[in-house]
Design a protein around this motif. Structure first.
Motif, PDB file in Angstrom:
ATOM      1  N   GLN A   1       0.843  -1.181   0.000  1.00  0.00           N
ATOM      2  CA  GLN A   1       0.000   0.000   0.000  1.00  0.00           C
ATOM      3  C   GLN A   1       0.889   1.246   0.000  1.00  0.00           C
ATOM      4  OE1 GLN A   1      -2.920   0.665  -0.640  1.00  0.00           O
ATOM      5  NE2 GLN A   1      -4.031   1.881   0.847  1.00  0.00           N
ATOM      6  N   VAL A   2       0.627   2.155  -0.943  1.00  0.00           N
ATOM      7  CA  VAL A   2       1.429   3.366  -1.022  1.00  0.00           C
ATOM      8  C   VAL A   2       1.144   4.264   0.166  1.00  0.00           C
ATOM      9  CG1 VAL A   2      -0.254   4.680  -2.373  1.00  0.00           C
ATOM     10  CG2 VAL A   2       2.185   5.174  -2.592  1.00  0.00           C
ATOM     11  N   GLN A   3       2.157   4.937   0.646  1.00  0.00           N
ATOM     12  CA  GLN A   3       2.006   5.922   1.718  1.00  0.00           C
ATOM     13  C   GLN A   3       2.085   7.309   1.098  1.00  0.00           C
ATOM     14  OE1 GLN A   3       1.422   4.803   4.904  1.00  0.00           O
ATOM     15  NE2 GLN A   3       1.490   2.761   4.006  1.00  0.00           N
ATOM     16  N   LEU A   4       1.197   8.200   1.544  1.00  0.00           N
ATOM     17  CA  LEU A   4       1.173   9.573   1.053  1.00  0.00           C
ATOM     18  C   LEU A   4       1.437  10.516   2.222  1.00  0.00           C
ATOM     19  CD1 LEU A   4      -2.059   9.358  -1.156  1.00  0.00           C
ATOM     20  CD2 LEU A   4       0.312   9.075  -1.897  1.00  0.00           C
ATOM     21  N   VAL A   5       2.339  11.452   2.044  1.00  0.00           N
ATOM     22  CA  VAL A   5       2.681  12.399   3.106  1.00  0.00           C
ATOM     23  C   VAL A   5       2.541  13.814   2.565  1.00  0.00           C
ATOM     24  CG1 VAL A   5       4.432  13.185   4.716  1.00  0.00           C
ATOM     25  CG2 VAL A   5       4.255  10.751   4.164  1.00  0.00           C
ATOM     26  N   GLU A   6       1.617  14.564   3.165  1.00  0.00           N
ATOM     27  CA  GLU A   6       1.397  15.948   2.755  1.00  0.00           C
ATOM     28  C   GLU A   6       2.243  16.900   3.604  1.00  0.00           C
ATOM     29  OE1 GLU A   6      -2.914  14.124   2.758  1.00  0.00           O
ATOM     30  OE2 GLU A   6      -1.149  14.086   4.054  1.00  0.00           O
ATOM     31  N   GLY A  15      -5.730  36.433   0.575  1.00  0.00           N
ATOM     32  CA  GLY A  15      -4.955  36.926  -0.552  1.00  0.00           C
ATOM     33  C   GLY A  15      -3.581  36.316  -0.675  1.00  0.00           C
ATOM     34  N   GLY A  16      -3.162  35.588   0.348  1.00  0.00           N
ATOM     35  CA  GLY A  16      -1.840  34.978   0.337  1.00  0.00           C
ATOM     36  C   GLY A  16      -1.798  33.683  -0.454  1.00  0.00           C
ATOM     37  N   SER A  17      -0.620  33.058  -0.409  1.00  0.00           N
ATOM     38  CA  SER A  17      -0.390  31.832  -1.183  1.00  0.00           C
ATOM     39  C   SER A  17       0.264  30.760  -0.323  1.00  0.00           C
ATOM     40  CB  SER A  17       0.529  32.126  -2.379  1.00  0.00           C
ATOM     41  OG  SER A  17      -0.057  33.048  -3.266  1.00  0.00           O
ATOM     42  N   LEU A  18       0.002  29.530  -0.691  1.00  0.00           N
ATOM     43  CA  LEU A  18       0.668  28.371  -0.107  1.00  0.00           C
ATOM     44  C   LEU A  18       0.849  27.331  -1.205  1.00  0.00           C
ATOM     45  CD1 LEU A  18      -1.226  27.758   3.273  1.00  0.00           C
ATOM     46  CD2 LEU A  18       1.143  28.506   3.030  1.00  0.00           C
ATOM     47  N   ARG A  19       1.873  26.497  -1.051  1.00  0.00           N
ATOM     48  CA  ARG A  19       2.030  25.359  -1.952  1.00  0.00           C
ATOM     49  C   ARG A  19       2.069  24.087  -1.126  1.00  0.00           C
ATOM     50  NH1 ARG A  19       6.656  23.478  -6.303  1.00  0.00           N
ATOM     51  NH2 ARG A  19       7.826  22.979  -4.403  1.00  0.00           N
ATOM     52  N   LEU A  20       1.125  23.221  -1.387  1.00  0.00           N
ATOM     53  CA  LEU A  20       1.076  21.926  -0.726  1.00  0.00           C
ATOM     54  C   LEU A  20       1.821  20.898  -1.565  1.00  0.00           C
ATOM     55  CD1 LEU A  20      -2.669  21.780   0.367  1.00  0.00           C
ATOM     56  CD2 LEU A  20      -0.734  22.872   1.517  1.00  0.00           C
ATOM     57  N   SER A  21       2.471  19.989  -0.868  1.00  0.00           N
ATOM     58  CA  SER A  21       3.172  18.887  -1.534  1.00  0.00           C
ATOM     59  C   SER A  21       2.660  17.561  -0.987  1.00  0.00           C
ATOM     60  CB  SER A  21       4.676  18.977  -1.296  1.00  0.00           C
ATOM     61  OG  SER A  21       5.216  20.177  -1.815  1.00  0.00           O
ATOM     62  N   CYS A  22       2.612  16.580  -1.837  1.00  0.00           N
ATOM     63  CA  CYS A  22       2.223  15.222  -1.450  1.00  0.00           C
ATOM     64  C   CYS A  22       3.269  14.275  -2.036  1.00  0.00           C
ATOM     65  CB  CYS A  22       0.844  14.892  -1.989  1.00  0.00           C
ATOM     66  SG  CYS A  22       0.370  13.154  -1.830  1.00  0.00           S
ATOM     67  N   VAL A  23       4.042  13.673  -1.150  1.00  0.00           N
ATOM     68  CA  VAL A  23       5.081  12.748  -1.576  1.00  0.00           C
ATOM     69  C   VAL A  23       4.583  11.325  -1.363  1.00  0.00           C
ATOM     70  CG1 VAL A  23       7.449  11.994  -1.270  1.00  0.00           C
ATOM     71  CG2 VAL A  23       6.865  14.403  -0.996  1.00  0.00           C
ATOM     72  N   TYR A  94      -6.239  16.964   2.027  1.00  0.00           N
ATOM     73  CA  TYR A  94      -5.793  15.577   1.952  1.00  0.00           C
ATOM     74  C   TYR A  94      -5.369  15.226   0.535  1.00  0.00           C
ATOM     75  CZ  TYR A  94      -8.291  15.019   6.391  1.00  0.00           C
ATOM     76  OH  TYR A  94      -8.724  15.142   7.680  1.00  0.00           O
ATOM     77  N   CYS A  95      -4.315  14.479   0.449  1.00  0.00           N
ATOM     78  CA  CYS A  95      -3.867  13.925  -0.829  1.00  0.00           C
ATOM     79  C   CYS A  95      -4.487  12.547  -1.010  1.00  0.00           C
ATOM     80  CB  CYS A  95      -2.345  13.824  -0.818  1.00  0.00           C
ATOM     81  SG  CYS A  95      -1.612  13.206  -2.343  1.00  0.00           S
ATOM     82  N   ASN A  96      -4.869  12.233  -2.237  1.00  0.00           N
ATOM     83  CA  ASN A  96      -5.487  10.944  -2.541  1.00  0.00           C
ATOM     84  C   ASN A  96      -4.894  10.365  -3.808  1.00  0.00           C
ATOM     85  OD1 ASN A  96      -8.103   9.766  -4.335  1.00  0.00           O
ATOM     86  ND2 ASN A  96      -7.833   8.905  -2.304  1.00  0.00           N
ATOM     87  N   ALA A  97      -4.657   9.068  -3.781  1.00  0.00           N
ATOM     88  CA  ALA A  97      -4.204   8.331  -4.963  1.00  0.00           C
ATOM     89  C   ALA A  97      -5.222   7.249  -5.258  1.00  0.00           C
ATOM     90  CB  ALA A  97      -2.833   7.720  -4.713  1.00  0.00           C
ATOM     91  N   LYS A  98      -5.693   7.219  -6.502  1.00  0.00           N
ATOM     92  CA  LYS A  98      -6.777   6.293  -6.833  1.00  0.00           C
ATOM     93  C   LYS A  98      -6.454   5.544  -8.117  1.00  0.00           C
ATOM     94  CE  LYS A  98     -10.703   8.195  -6.250  1.00  0.00           C
ATOM     95  NZ  LYS A  98     -10.928   7.736  -4.863  1.00  0.00           N
ATOM     96  N   ASN A  99      -6.637   4.219  -8.075  1.00  0.00           N
ATOM     97  CA  ASN A  99      -6.504   3.406  -9.275  1.00  0.00           C
ATOM     98  C   ASN A  99      -7.750   2.552  -9.425  1.00  0.00           C
ATOM     99  OD1 ASN A  99      -4.463   2.805 -11.409  1.00  0.00           O
ATOM    100  ND2 ASN A  99      -4.886   0.712 -10.755  1.00  0.00           N
ATOM    101  N   GLN A 109      -2.380  11.846   5.582  1.00  0.00           N
ATOM    102  CA  GLN A 109      -2.888  12.162   6.916  1.00  0.00           C
ATOM    103  C   GLN A 109      -3.519  13.558   6.983  1.00  0.00           C
ATOM    104  OE1 GLN A 109       0.197  12.584   5.994  1.00  0.00           O
ATOM    105  NE2 GLN A 109       0.745  14.606   6.790  1.00  0.00           N
ATOM    106  N   GLY A 110      -3.282  14.367   5.972  1.00  0.00           N
ATOM    107  CA  GLY A 110      -3.856  15.708   5.913  1.00  0.00           C
ATOM    108  C   GLY A 110      -2.912  16.781   6.409  1.00  0.00           C
ATOM    109  N   THR A 111      -3.103  17.977   5.881  1.00  0.00           N
ATOM    110  CA  THR A 111      -2.336  19.135   6.329  1.00  0.00           C
ATOM    111  C   THR A 111      -3.309  20.305   6.483  1.00  0.00           C
ATOM    112  OG1 THR A 111      -0.396  20.532   5.882  1.00  0.00           O
ATOM    113  CG2 THR A 111      -1.689  19.864   3.969  1.00  0.00           C
ATOM    114  N   GLN A 112      -3.169  21.026   7.584  1.00  0.00           N
ATOM    115  CA  GLN A 112      -4.112  22.097   7.905  1.00  0.00           C
ATOM    116  C   GLN A 112      -3.743  23.380   7.153  1.00  0.00           C
ATOM    117  OE1 GLN A 112      -6.936  22.186  10.148  1.00  0.00           O
ATOM    118  NE2 GLN A 112      -7.233  24.174   9.122  1.00  0.00           N
ATOM    119  N   VAL A 113      -4.736  23.953   6.500  1.00  0.00           N
ATOM    120  CA  VAL A 113      -4.597  25.272   5.883  1.00  0.00           C
ATOM    121  C   VAL A 113      -5.591  26.199   6.562  1.00  0.00           C
ATOM    122  CG1 VAL A 113      -4.927  26.621   3.778  1.00  0.00           C
ATOM    123  CG2 VAL A 113      -3.803  24.379   3.666  1.00  0.00           C
TER     124      VAL A 113
END
Length: 117
Positions: A1-6, A15-23, A94-99, A109-113
């Motif tokens: 099972q793949v693990q996803l980390v945000e 008005g600001g900006s953020l960049r989320l990453s999911c590895v 939350y990041c999601n991977a679907k096949n 696990q999610g990241t708070q914005v």
């Protein structure tokens, strides 16, 4: 099972900006769709943006023109660039991977914005 980390969430002013990453721990190219969802307190989880293995992209109407989803297969990473953030963008993302075949569905696990003045 793949693990996803945000990562990349935080507190930002309107008005600001953020960049989320999911590895991902495995090849994201093995999944039909990589996506970002969000869930605000008291609300259902909703699809924010998705990108397919052939780079077909979809966005929630309320984020069109402000958010950009992208993927780097070499780094097994999916990004969500969020610009012109609004108070209503506050949520856990939350990041999601679907096949589809075989059926696989993985979540991070999610990241708070938090968007607040």
């Amino acid at each position: 099972q793949v693990q996803l980390v945000e990562s990349g969430g935080g507190l930002v002013q309107p008005g600001g900006s953020l960049r989320l990453s999911c590895v991902a721990s495995g090849n994201i190219f093995d999944f039909n769709i990589m996506a970002w969802y969000r869930q605000a307190p008291g609300k259902q989880r909703e699809l924010v943006a998705s990108i397919s293995s052939v780079d077909r992209i979809n966005y929630l109407d309320s984020v069109k023109g402000r958010f950009t989803i992208s993927r780097d297969n070499a780094k097994n990473t999916v990004y969500l660039q969020m610009n012109s953030l609004r108070l209503e963008d506050t949520a856990v993302y939350y990041c999601n991977a679907k096949n589809f075949i075989p059926r696989r569905d993985a979540w991070g696990q999610g990241t708070q914005v938090t968007v607040s003045s």
